[in-house]
Design a protein around this motif. Structure first.
Motif, PDB file in Angstrom:
ATOM      1  N   ASP A 164      51.307  34.277  47.305  1.00  0.00           N
ATOM      2  CA  ASP A 164      52.541  34.636  47.388  1.00  0.00           C
ATOM      3  C   ASP A 164      52.766  35.790  48.289  1.00  0.00           C
ATOM      4  OD1 ASP A 164      55.206  33.627  47.895  1.00  0.00           O
ATOM      5  OD2 ASP A 164      56.168  34.720  46.006  1.00  0.00           O
ATOM      6  N   THR A 165      52.229  37.481  47.623  1.00  0.00           N
ATOM      7  CA  THR A 165      52.722  37.863  48.225  1.00  0.00           C
ATOM      8  C   THR A 165      51.715  39.584  48.762  1.00  0.00           C
ATOM      9  OG1 THR A 165      52.649  39.617  46.441  1.00  0.00           O
ATOM     10  CG2 THR A 165      54.313  38.901  46.999  1.00  0.00           C
ATOM     11  N   GLY A 166      50.373  38.716  47.934  1.00  0.00           N
ATOM     12  CA  GLY A 166      48.567  38.824  47.901  1.00  0.00           C
ATOM     13  C   GLY A 166      48.439  40.095  46.849  1.00  0.00           C
ATOM     14  N   LYS A 167      49.331  40.748  46.675  1.00  0.00           N
ATOM     15  CA  LYS A 167      49.356  41.732  45.880  1.00  0.00           C
ATOM     16  C   LYS A 167      48.339  41.539  44.509  1.00  0.00           C
ATOM     17  CE  LYS A 167      53.472  44.176  46.642  1.00  0.00           C
ATOM     18  NZ  LYS A 167      54.661  44.574  46.054  1.00  0.00           N
ATOM     19  N   MET A 168      48.329  40.099  43.866  1.00  0.00           N
ATOM     20  CA  MET A 168      48.077  39.603  43.085  1.00  0.00           C
ATOM     21  C   MET A 168      45.924  39.522  43.194  1.00  0.00           C
ATOM     22  SD  MET A 168      47.912  36.808  39.885  1.00  0.00           S
ATOM     23  CE  MET A 168      47.550  34.887  41.708  1.00  0.00           C
ATOM     24  N   LEU A 169      45.772  39.025  44.348  1.00  0.00           N
ATOM     25  CA  LEU A 169      44.574  38.903  44.652  1.00  0.00           C
ATOM     26  C   LEU A 169      43.959  40.036  45.247  1.00  0.00           C
ATOM     27  CD1 LEU A 169      44.152  35.720  46.825  1.00  0.00           C
ATOM     28  CD2 LEU A 169      43.604  35.559  44.065  1.00  0.00           C
ATOM     29  N   GLN A 170      44.958  40.929  46.029  1.00  0.00           N
ATOM     30  CA  GLN A 170      44.167  42.632  46.536  1.00  0.00           C
ATOM     31  C   GLN A 170      44.149  43.505  45.206  1.00  0.00           C
ATOM     32  OE1 GLN A 170      47.071  44.281  47.984  1.00  0.00           O
ATOM     33  NE2 GLN A 170      45.922  45.434  49.503  1.00  0.00           N
ATOM     34  N   ALA A 171      44.852  42.869  43.977  1.00  0.00           N
ATOM     35  CA  ALA A 171      44.001  43.468  42.994  1.00  0.00           C
ATOM     36  C   ALA A 171      43.261  43.026  41.981  1.00  0.00           C
ATOM     37  CB  ALA A 171      45.545  43.722  42.087  1.00  0.00           C
ATOM     38  N   LYS A 214      31.010  43.601  37.191  1.00  0.00           N
ATOM     39  CA  LYS A 214      32.275  43.204  36.005  1.00  0.00           C
ATOM     40  C   LYS A 214      33.183  43.271  37.411  1.00  0.00           C
ATOM     41  CE  LYS A 214      35.303  44.578  32.319  1.00  0.00           C
ATOM     42  NZ  LYS A 214      36.027  44.744  31.429  1.00  0.00           N
ATOM     43  N   TYR A 215      34.282  42.186  37.725  1.00  0.00           N
ATOM     44  CA  TYR A 215      34.915  41.840  38.846  1.00  0.00           C
ATOM     45  C   TYR A 215      36.538  41.119  37.656  1.00  0.00           C
ATOM     46  CZ  TYR A 215      33.985  37.366  40.135  1.00  0.00           C
ATOM     47  OH  TYR A 215      33.962  35.801  40.069  1.00  0.00           O
ATOM     48  N   GLY A 216      36.908  41.466  38.058  1.00  0.00           N
ATOM     49  CA  GLY A 216      38.277  41.042  37.906  1.00  0.00           C
ATOM     50  C   GLY A 216      39.987  41.743  38.258  1.00  0.00           C
ATOM     51  N   THR A 217      40.564  41.904  37.377  1.00  0.00           N
ATOM     52  CA  THR A 217      41.918  42.527  37.893  1.00  0.00           C
ATOM     53  C   THR A 217      41.932  44.096  36.104  1.00  0.00           C
ATOM     54  OG1 THR A 217      43.338  41.017  36.547  1.00  0.00           O
ATOM     55  CG2 THR A 217      43.056  41.372  38.958  1.00  0.00           C
ATOM     56  N   ARG A 218      42.813  44.891  36.491  1.00  0.00           N
ATOM     57  CA  ARG A 218      43.238  45.928  35.229  1.00  0.00           C
ATOM     58  C   ARG A 218      44.139  45.558  34.908  1.00  0.00           C
ATOM     59  NH1 ARG A 218      39.640  49.621  36.198  1.00  0.00           N
ATOM     60  NH2 ARG A 218      38.566  50.560  37.839  1.00  0.00           N
ATOM     61  N   ILE A 225      48.019  41.461  34.795  1.00  0.00           N
ATOM     62  CA  ILE A 225      48.880  40.458  33.857  1.00  0.00           C
ATOM     63  C   ILE A 225      49.349  38.896  34.509  1.00  0.00           C
ATOM     64  CG2 ILE A 225      51.224  40.767  32.214  1.00  0.00           C
ATOM     65  CD1 ILE A 225      50.950  43.433  32.436  1.00  0.00           C
ATOM     66  N   LYS A 226      50.038  38.881  35.498  1.00  0.00           N
ATOM     67  CA  LYS A 226      50.189  37.998  36.368  1.00  0.00           C
ATOM     68  C   LYS A 226      49.200  37.055  36.121  1.00  0.00           C
ATOM     69  CE  LYS A 226      51.925  38.294  41.081  1.00  0.00           C
ATOM     70  NZ  LYS A 226      52.470  38.687  41.887  1.00  0.00           N
ATOM     71  N   MET A 227      47.892  37.875  36.802  1.00  0.00           N
ATOM     72  CA  MET A 227      46.395  36.471  37.350  1.00  0.00           C
ATOM     73  C   MET A 227      45.955  35.662  35.617  1.00  0.00           C
ATOM     74  SD  MET A 227      43.214  37.470  38.862  1.00  0.00           S
ATOM     75  CE  MET A 227      43.539  36.743  40.612  1.00  0.00           C
ATOM     76  N   ASN A 228      46.489  36.946  34.773  1.00  0.00           N
ATOM     77  CA  ASN A 228      46.086  36.079  33.320  1.00  0.00           C
ATOM     78  C   ASN A 228      47.188  35.237  33.010  1.00  0.00           C
ATOM     79  OD1 ASN A 228      44.063  36.280  30.713  1.00  0.00           O
ATOM     80  ND2 ASN A 228      45.973  36.814  30.053  1.00  0.00           N
ATOM     81  N   GLU A 229      48.421  35.358  33.532  1.00  0.00           N
ATOM     82  CA  GLU A 229      48.723  34.363  33.190  1.00  0.00           C
ATOM     83  C   GLU A 229      49.398  33.456  33.595  1.00  0.00           C
ATOM     84  OE1 GLU A 229      52.716  36.594  33.620  1.00  0.00           O
ATOM     85  OE2 GLU A 229      52.855  37.442  31.637  1.00  0.00           O
ATOM     86  N   HIS A 230      48.508  33.266  34.469  1.00  0.00           N
ATOM     87  CA  HIS A 230      48.047  31.996  35.780  1.00  0.00           C
ATOM     88  C   HIS A 230      47.306  31.565  35.207  1.00  0.00           C
ATOM     89  CE1 HIS A 230      50.662  31.978  40.107  1.00  0.00           C
ATOM     90  NE2 HIS A 230      50.593  33.226  39.367  1.00  0.00           N
ATOM     91  N   ASN A 231      46.151  32.603  34.657  1.00  0.00           N
ATOM     92  CA  ASN A 231      45.153  31.734  34.156  1.00  0.00           C
ATOM     93  C   ASN A 231      44.917  31.447  32.906  1.00  0.00           C
ATOM     94  OD1 ASN A 231      41.623  31.491  34.474  1.00  0.00           O
ATOM     95  ND2 ASN A 231      41.957  32.583  32.436  1.00  0.00           N
ATOM     96  N   ASP A 232      45.728  31.680  31.973  1.00  0.00           N
ATOM     97  CA  ASP A 232      46.278  30.474  30.981  1.00  0.00           C
ATOM     98  C   ASP A 232      47.340  30.346  30.743  1.00  0.00           C
ATOM     99  OD1 ASP A 232      44.125  32.109  30.308  1.00  0.00           O
ATOM    100  OD2 ASP A 232      44.952  33.804  29.154  1.00  0.00           O
ATOM    101  N   GLY A 233      48.326  29.834  31.934  1.00  0.00           N
ATOM    102  CA  GLY A 233      49.391  28.917  31.762  1.00  0.00           C
ATOM    103  C   GLY A 233      50.224  29.827  30.976  1.00  0.00           C
TER     104      GLY A 233
END
Length: 171
Positions: A82-89, A105-109, A115-123
């Protein structure tokens, strides 16, 4: 994490095994590990942009209200951009581990985007589950990319050690 890797080298190494040690073939420098991590991350972002989840299925489409509000009514594609910020992180966090293990190791801090990416991942909340990664699955494109890049590095090491060019084929 377990992967079923099928790797084939187009080379006859009969008689070559005494010329070098297996640990030299499997040696990954810190630079090699960083490159493997970055390539894996890039492929994971491509996989997400193609709406493919950790199990190889499609992400759940956007809800009608969200699509109407943010996507001009279109419920697909679900690219999580949507904004690109989540995947940029979404980035390489560490690749210079000590020892003989080949890991990164890769992912987000643990920040707003993580937190937003984790919420998407876990619903979590009102979000449907859109599995970006699981304990034993990263998705078919990512897993194949890891296998290909791992095999290329082994081929490169083998070529360097034996002064013979090797071609890697993965099936």
């Amino acid at each position: 994490m377990q992967w079923k890797l099928l790797v084939a080298f187009d080379a006859d190494i009969t008689g070559c095994l005494s010329m070098f040690e297996l640990n030299k073939i499997l040696k990954f420098t810190n630079r090699d590990k960083k490159e493997l991590a970055e390539k894996t991350l890039r492929m994971h972002k491509v996989q997400i942009s193609e709406e493919i989840d950790a199990q190889g299925g499609k992400f759940v489409q956007y809800s009608q209200p969200y699509a109407k509000r943010k996507k001009g009514g279109s419920r697909r594609p679900v690219t999580l951009k949507d904004t690109g910020k989540m995947l940029q992180a979404f980035r390489v966090l560490k690749s210079n581990y000590k020892g003989k293990e080949i890991k990164f190791k890769y992912g987000t801090r643990a920040n707003k985007q993580g937190i937003k990416m984790n919420e998407h991942n876990d619903g979590i909340g009102k979000l449907p589950v859109r599995k970006i990664a699981e304990d034993n699955a990263l998705g078919p494109m990512v897993e194949k990319s890891i296998a290909q890049n791992f095999a290329r590095q082994i081929s490169k090491n083998l070529s360097r050690i034996t002064k013979t060019k090797y071609k890697v084929t993965i099936g």
